[in-house]
Design a protein around this motif. Structure first.
Motif, mmCIF file in Angstrom:
data_model
loop_
_atom_site.group_PDB
_atom_site.id
_atom_site.type_symbol
_atom_site.label_atom_id
_atom_site.label_comp_id
_atom_site.label_asym_id
_atom_site.label_seq_id
_atom_site.Cartn_x
_atom_site.Cartn_y
_atom_site.Cartn_z
ATOM 1 N N SER A 1 75.873 35.825 47.475
ATOM 2 C CA SER A 1 74.688 34.976 47.389
ATOM 3 C C SER A 1 73.457 35.743 47.900
ATOM 4 O O SER A 1 73.529 36.426 48.919
ATOM 5 C CB SER A 1 74.936 33.725 48.235
ATOM 6 N N GLY A 2 72.372 35.650 47.169
ATOM 7 C CA GLY A 2 71.123 36.281 47.595
ATOM 8 C C GLY A 2 71.015 37.749 47.248
ATOM 9 O O GLY A 2 70.036 38.413 47.589
ATOM 10 N N LYS B 1 71.018 38.292 41.700
ATOM 11 C CA LYS B 1 71.548 38.034 40.348
ATOM 12 C C LYS B 1 70.496 37.329 39.477
ATOM 13 O O LYS B 1 70.249 37.720 38.343
ATOM 14 C CB LYS B 1 72.831 37.175 40.439
ATOM 15 N N THR B 2 69.880 36.279 40.055
ATOM 16 C CA THR B 2 68.852 35.566 39.294
ATOM 17 C C THR B 2 67.652 36.472 39.055
ATOM 18 O O THR B 2 67.042 36.457 37.973
ATOM 19 C CB THR B 2 68.433 34.284 40.045
ATOM 20 N N THR B 3 67.342 37.296 40.045
ATOM 21 C CA THR B 3 66.238 38.250 39.889
ATOM 22 C C THR B 3 66.510 39.172 38.703
ATOM 23 O O THR B 3 65.624 39.429 37.887
ATOM 24 C CB THR B 3 66.061 39.058 41.186
ATOM 25 N N HIS C 1 79.048 32.222 40.234
ATOM 26 C CA HIS C 1 79.652 32.428 41.554
ATOM 27 C C HIS C 1 81.159 32.262 41.487
ATOM 28 O O HIS C 1 81.858 32.541 42.442
ATOM 29 C CB HIS C 1 79.127 31.371 42.541
HETATM 30 N N1 LIG Z 1 59.650 35.130 43.633
HETATM 31 C C1 LIG Z 1 60.180 35.686 44.729
HETATM 32 N N2 LIG Z 1 59.404 36.228 45.689
HETATM 33 C C2 LIG Z 1 59.924 36.821 46.773
HETATM 34 N N3 LIG Z 1 61.251 36.913 47.018
HETATM 35 C C3 LIG Z 1 62.086 36.375 46.109
HETATM 36 C C4 LIG Z 1 61.603 35.737 44.922
HETATM 37 N N4 LIG Z 1 62.669 35.318 44.199
HETATM 38 C C5 LIG Z 1 63.763 35.668 44.901
HETATM 39 N N5 LIG Z 1 63.411 36.299 46.043
HETATM 40 C C6 LIG Z 1 64.326 36.866 47.041
HETATM 41 O O1 LIG Z 1 65.161 37.799 46.372
HETATM 42 C C7 LIG Z 1 66.474 37.762 46.918
HETATM 43 C C8 LIG Z 1 67.467 37.589 45.781
HETATM 44 O O2 LIG Z 1 67.306 36.282 45.229
HETATM 45 P P1 LIG Z 1 68.098 35.831 43.918
HETATM 46 O O3 LIG Z 1 67.800 34.392 43.700
HETATM 47 O O4 LIG Z 1 67.820 36.773 42.843
HETATM 48 O O5 LIG Z 1 69.599 36.036 44.418
HETATM 49 P P2 LIG Z 1 70.964 35.468 43.798
HETATM 50 O O6 LIG Z 1 71.947 36.570 43.893
HETATM 51 O O7 LIG Z 1 70.700 34.887 42.460
HETATM 52 O O8 LIG Z 1 71.280 34.317 44.832
HETATM 53 P P3 LIG Z 1 72.273 33.066 44.706
HETATM 54 O O9 LIG Z 1 73.613 33.627 44.379
HETATM 55 O O10 LIG Z 1 72.248 32.455 46.074
HETATM 56 O O11 LIG Z 1 71.717 32.178 43.628
HETATM 57 C C9 LIG Z 1 66.483 36.655 47.954
HETATM 58 O O12 LIG Z 1 66.326 37.247 49.219
HETATM 59 C C10 LIG Z 1 65.291 35.823 47.588
HETATM 60 O O13 LIG Z 1 64.743 35.215 48.734
#
Ligand SMILES: Nc1ncnc2c1ncn2[C@@H]1O[C@H](COP(=O)(O)OP(=O)(O)OP(=O)(O)O)[C@@H](O)[C@H]1O
Length: 284
Positions: A70-71, A74-76, A223
């Motif tokens: 998590s974090g 992935k969404t990024t 996940h």
């Molecule tokens: N627009 C943004 N500006 C600044 N930081 C961001 C932004 N979007 C995401 N983050 C940060 O980037 C990191 C990765 O976030 P992301 O949502 O891509 O992770 P993830 O792997 O999809 O998480 P999860 O599995 O919990 O959904 C996190 O620390 C988040 O706080």
């Protein structure tokens, strides 16, 4: 099904996905290629590098699942692919063509179907939404909507409103809306996380049938490690701060996938353990 869809349809996978693909597809360039992708948020002192270096590819007609703690980003990654956020390094390609900005060949489906559908529009009109800016002839738009609803098994619900449907059906509408766009690549961010277990299985099978019928390339963030193994031709496990590829795992499970028999295979259990260990290690 329209000729455009039927032309790319491949009925009945009887061998493993990979061997069938090798028989039927000759290609040199992967459908989707990500090379040394990097992404930071913020500037100066506030800059935070989320993705350090991601390289992987997905072939035409493949499902790839992105998994990781998590974090991790992935969404990024999906937002960079979809052109919603600019990357800060590396490059991405569809069929060898560099991506810069939202690619016309890609459609997105998010987890939260309840917020993505317009409750005051019928199913049919929700599916029509992304077509409006394309200014298609009326007959073509109607055909696309009909095909997309048929692909998700919702032809009978065209005149209903989203609030008259179950959660699983609403997510099918969201998928149909993406399909009406006729993308080459369908990108989904935890698409089945908000539905019950039985519906989730049905939607996973729907995802595989769309891939088979439309020869589509599908990238899914999940996940759920079992879901990743069940759906994938390859799993891209990412981890670290900033994130990199831990491993790309080829999933070559025997036979056509089935929720009961595939999940009971020893190969399935091995792939699950291997993926889970990678993610656990990345979390430590
Ligand atoms: N627009 C943004 N500006 C600044 N930081 C961001 C932004 N979007 C995401 N983050 C940060 O980037 C990191 C990765 O976030 P992301 O949502 O891509 O992770 P993830 O792997 O999809 O998480 P999860 O599995 O919990 O959904 C996190 O620390 C988040 O706080």
């Amino acid at each position: 099904m329209s000729t455009a869809y039927a032309a790319s349809a491949r009925a009945g996978r009887t061998t493993s996905n990979k061997s069938l693909r090798e028989d039927t597809v000759t290609q040199t360039e992967p459908r989707l290629r990500v090379e040394h992708l990097a992404k930071s948020y913020g500037r100066g002192d506030q800059e935070k590098q989320i993705i350090g270096d991601l390289t992987f590819s997905v072939d035409k007609g493949e499902v790839a699942c992105i998994v990781g703690p998590s974090g991790v980003g992935k969404t990024t990654l999906l937002k960079c692919l979809a052109g919603l956020h600019p990357s800060t390094g590396g490059a991405m390609y569809i069929d060898g063509k560099p991506l810069d900005g939202p690619p016309a060949e890609m459609a997105l489906v998010f987890q939260d179907y309840s917020r993505s559908l317009m409750p005051w529009l019928t199913v049919e009109k929700n599916v029509r939404l992304p077509l409006r800016h394309m200014r298609l002839p009326k007959a073509e738009a109607a055909e696309r909507i009909e095909d997309a609803l048929a692909a998700v098994g919702l032809s009978h619900a065209a005149k209903q409103y989203p609030w008259q449907l179950s959660g699983g059906m609403q997510q099918r509408v969201a998928i149909a809306r993406a399909l009406a766009y006729r993308p080459e690549v369908l990108v989904m961010d935890e698409p089945f996380a908000s539905v019950d277990a039985q519906t989730r299985f049905e939607l996973e099978d729907l995802c595989l049938s769309i891939r088979d019928k439309l020869d589509m390339t599908i990238v899914v963030v999940t996940h759920d490690i079992d879901e990743a193994v069940y759906l994938s031709d390859r799993i891209v496990a990412i981890g670290g701060k900033p994130a990199g590829v831990l491993e790309v795992i080829d999933v070559d499970l025997p036979g056509e996938r089935d929720q009961i028999t595939t999940r009971a295979l020893p190969e399935f259990a091995e792939l699950r353990s291997r993926t889970l260990s990678l993610i656990r290690k990345a979390q430590q």
